[in-house]
Design a protein around this motif. Sequence first.
Motif, PDB file in Angstrom:
ATOM      1  N   ASP A   1       0.831  -1.201   0.000  1.00  0.00           N
ATOM      2  CA  ASP A   1       0.000   0.000   0.000  1.00  0.00           C
ATOM      3  C   ASP A   1       0.870   1.257   0.000  1.00  0.00           C
ATOM      4  O   ASP A   1       0.582   2.225  -0.687  1.00  0.00           O
ATOM      5  N   ARG A   2       1.925   1.219   0.795  1.00  0.00           N
ATOM      6  CA  ARG A   2       2.784   2.407   0.900  1.00  0.00           C
ATOM      7  C   ARG A   2       3.431   2.741  -0.427  1.00  0.00           C
ATOM      8  O   ARG A   2       3.477   3.895  -0.847  1.00  0.00           O
ATOM      9  N   LEU A   3       3.979   1.720  -1.081  1.00  0.00           N
ATOM     10  CA  LEU A   3       4.683   1.978  -2.344  1.00  0.00           C
ATOM     11  C   LEU A   3       3.692   2.310  -3.454  1.00  0.00           C
ATOM     12  O   LEU A   3       3.995   3.110  -4.345  1.00  0.00           O
TER      13      LEU A   3
ATOM     14  N   ALA B   1      14.839   2.403   2.067  1.00  0.00           N
ATOM     15  CA  ALA B   1      13.853   1.442   1.557  1.00  0.00           C
ATOM     16  C   ALA B   1      13.659   0.281   2.541  1.00  0.00           C
ATOM     17  O   ALA B   1      12.538  -0.197   2.752  1.00  0.00           O
ATOM     18  N   TYR B   2      14.745  -0.135   3.140  1.00  0.00           N
ATOM     19  CA  TYR B   2      14.729  -1.220   4.143  1.00  0.00           C
ATOM     20  C   TYR B   2      13.829  -0.842   5.320  1.00  0.00           C
ATOM     21  O   TYR B   2      12.994  -1.622   5.784  1.00  0.00           O
ATOM     22  N   ARG B   3      13.961   0.410   5.753  1.00  0.00           N
ATOM     23  CA  ARG B   3      13.140   0.865   6.869  1.00  0.00           C
ATOM     24  C   ARG B   3      11.699   1.108   6.439  1.00  0.00           C
ATOM     25  O   ARG B   3      10.768   0.841   7.208  1.00  0.00           O
ATOM     26  N   LEU B   4      11.498   1.590   5.225  1.00  0.00           N
ATOM     27  CA  LEU B   4      10.133   1.786   4.727  1.00  0.00           C
ATOM     28  C   LEU B   4       9.389   0.448   4.693  1.00  0.00           C
ATOM     29  O   LEU B   4       8.243   0.344   5.138  1.00  0.00           O
ATOM     30  N   LEU B   5      10.037  -0.579   4.181  1.00  0.00           N
ATOM     31  CA  LEU B   5       9.414  -1.909   4.124  1.00  0.00           C
ATOM     32  C   LEU B   5       9.076  -2.406   5.526  1.00  0.00           C
ATOM     33  O   LEU B   5       7.980  -2.906   5.780  1.00  0.00           O
ATOM     34  N   ALA B   6      10.035  -2.261   6.441  1.00  0.00           N
ATOM     35  CA  ALA B   6       9.812  -2.727   7.811  1.00  0.00           C
ATOM     36  C   ALA B   6       8.633  -1.996   8.434  1.00  0.00           C
ATOM     37  O   ALA B   6       7.846  -2.588   9.180  1.00  0.00           O
ATOM     38  N   GLY B   7       8.483  -0.710   8.084  1.00  0.00           N
ATOM     39  CA  GLY B   7       7.368   0.077   8.605  1.00  0.00           C
ATOM     40  C   GLY B   7       6.026  -0.397   8.086  1.00  0.00           C
ATOM     41  O   GLY B   7       4.973  -0.002   8.599  1.00  0.00           O
ATOM     42  N   GLU B   8       6.049  -1.225   7.066  1.00  0.00           N
ATOM     43  CA  GLU B   8       4.820  -1.809   6.517  1.00  0.00           C
ATOM     44  C   GLU B   8       4.701  -3.284   6.918  1.00  0.00           C
ATOM     45  O   GLU B   8       3.866  -4.019   6.388  1.00  0.00           O
ATOM     46  N   GLY B   9       5.596  -3.741   7.814  1.00  0.00           N
ATOM     47  CA  GLY B   9       5.501  -5.119   8.306  1.00  0.00           C
ATOM     48  C   GLY B   9       6.305  -6.126   7.517  1.00  0.00           C
ATOM     49  O   GLY B   9       6.196  -7.323   7.761  1.00  0.00           O
TER      50      GLY B   9
ATOM     51  N   PRO C   1      18.935  -6.224   3.658  1.00  0.00           N
ATOM     52  CA  PRO C   1      19.300  -4.986   2.963  1.00  0.00           C
ATOM     53  C   PRO C   1      19.448  -5.147   1.452  1.00  0.00           C
ATOM     54  O   PRO C   1      18.944  -4.313   0.689  1.00  0.00           O
ATOM     55  N   GLY C   2      20.104  -6.196   1.001  1.00  0.00           N
ATOM     56  CA  GLY C   2      20.277  -6.397  -0.439  1.00  0.00           C
ATOM     57  C   GLY C   2      18.940  -6.407  -1.170  1.00  0.00           C
ATOM     58  O   GLY C   2      18.814  -5.869  -2.275  1.00  0.00           O
ATOM     59  N   SER C   3      17.936  -6.991  -0.560  1.00  0.00           N
ATOM     60  CA  SER C   3      16.606  -7.066  -1.166  1.00  0.00           C
ATOM     61  C   SER C   3      15.982  -5.688  -1.323  1.00  0.00           C
ATOM     62  O   SER C   3      15.274  -5.416  -2.297  1.00  0.00           O
TER      63      SER C   3
END
Length: 360
Positions: A45-47, A282-290, A295-297
């Motif tokens: 949803d975020r992206l 981006a790593y933190r943004l993803l984590a913020g969405e669960g 990091p490579g991903s």
Amino acid sequence: MTPKQTPKVRRWPGVLAAYREWLPVNEDTPPLSLGEGHTPLIRSDRLSDATGAEVYLKLEGANPTGSFKDRGMVLAVAKAAEAGSRAVVCASTGNTSASAAAYAARAGLRCVIVLPHGYVAAGKLAQARIHGAEMVALEGNFDDALRLVRRLAQELPVTLVNSVNPLRLQGQQTAAFEVCDALGRAPDKLCIPVGNAGNISAYWMGFSAYAEAGIVPNRPQMYGFEAAGAAALVAGHPIDHPETFATAIRIGHPASGHLALAAAQASGGGIRAVTDEEIAAAYRLLAGEGVFAEPGSAASVAGLLQLHRQGRVASGETVVCVLTGNGLKDPDSAMRLASGEMTVLPAVERDLQRWLEGVL
Ligand SMILES: *Cc1c(COP(=O)(O)O)cnc(C)c1O
């Protein structure tokens, strides 16, 4: 009262059985599987809000050893066993070794792993060790390790299972098949991290095979993202001392670089670089969405956001970002990049209550 009917779920047989007609397996190939493949494709949803596209995440960290490497490793190890090989060998930034060790254990083969000393995330090391692989850490980087094992594999009775083994890429095509099976077509864009450049090439093979067979009407633009400190394909020359905290893509001599460049060009996409700062965000943004990816991903998501800033993402188009590995692989990066402190308190209700009132 009649109990509610539970939905009938068919047992997933793994990629060799599920995509048998697309892979070089026959009656003599052992039916090897740890349940790899069939990974979730979830909407972000975020992206989607941030870019105006329909953005999906392919969660390859849900594979048995926590990365997409399992898709190709199951085929490479099964064929090694079929051919009577007694041992598999690989150089690895970590996930290849975790996967090789697990599938070798499953198939009853020995596994030899050559790693760059000091640059493999803790979770990946732990996996290879507990599966009983023979491990050596070289005082060099991944590219040095791969160069040496390629030479030794020609002289010793072992099977090389790095992605220069074409069976690896054939197995990894199954991720593209799954994306198409889930969406009913190929996405408009695929965003994917690039290290040794095997996976982007495998996805392109998979999308092309499905399109040629008429199963899907289209193929995606392929966008691959290197870490800026290891961006050999973007620079147009090898990088002898690659640097990035995203150790899975800390590779300066991408072995399948020619295939990756061809895929990017033929599809109207490109290979680009993302900085460690962009990867961390981006790593933190993803984590913020669960979603906890390593990091490579997160380079795939950093890359999508970069494309968006450059006006290259069309409103409403379908984008798939491949999240290649599980965040648990690299707990040190998570601890370093997490915000906030952890408080220690005495076991006293009043203290805990005061603290809670402060944070809520
Ligand atoms: C191996 C790996 C990559 C890079 O894939 P290549 O096929 O080497 O380009 C990216 N992310 C993760 C988590 C990996 O394990």
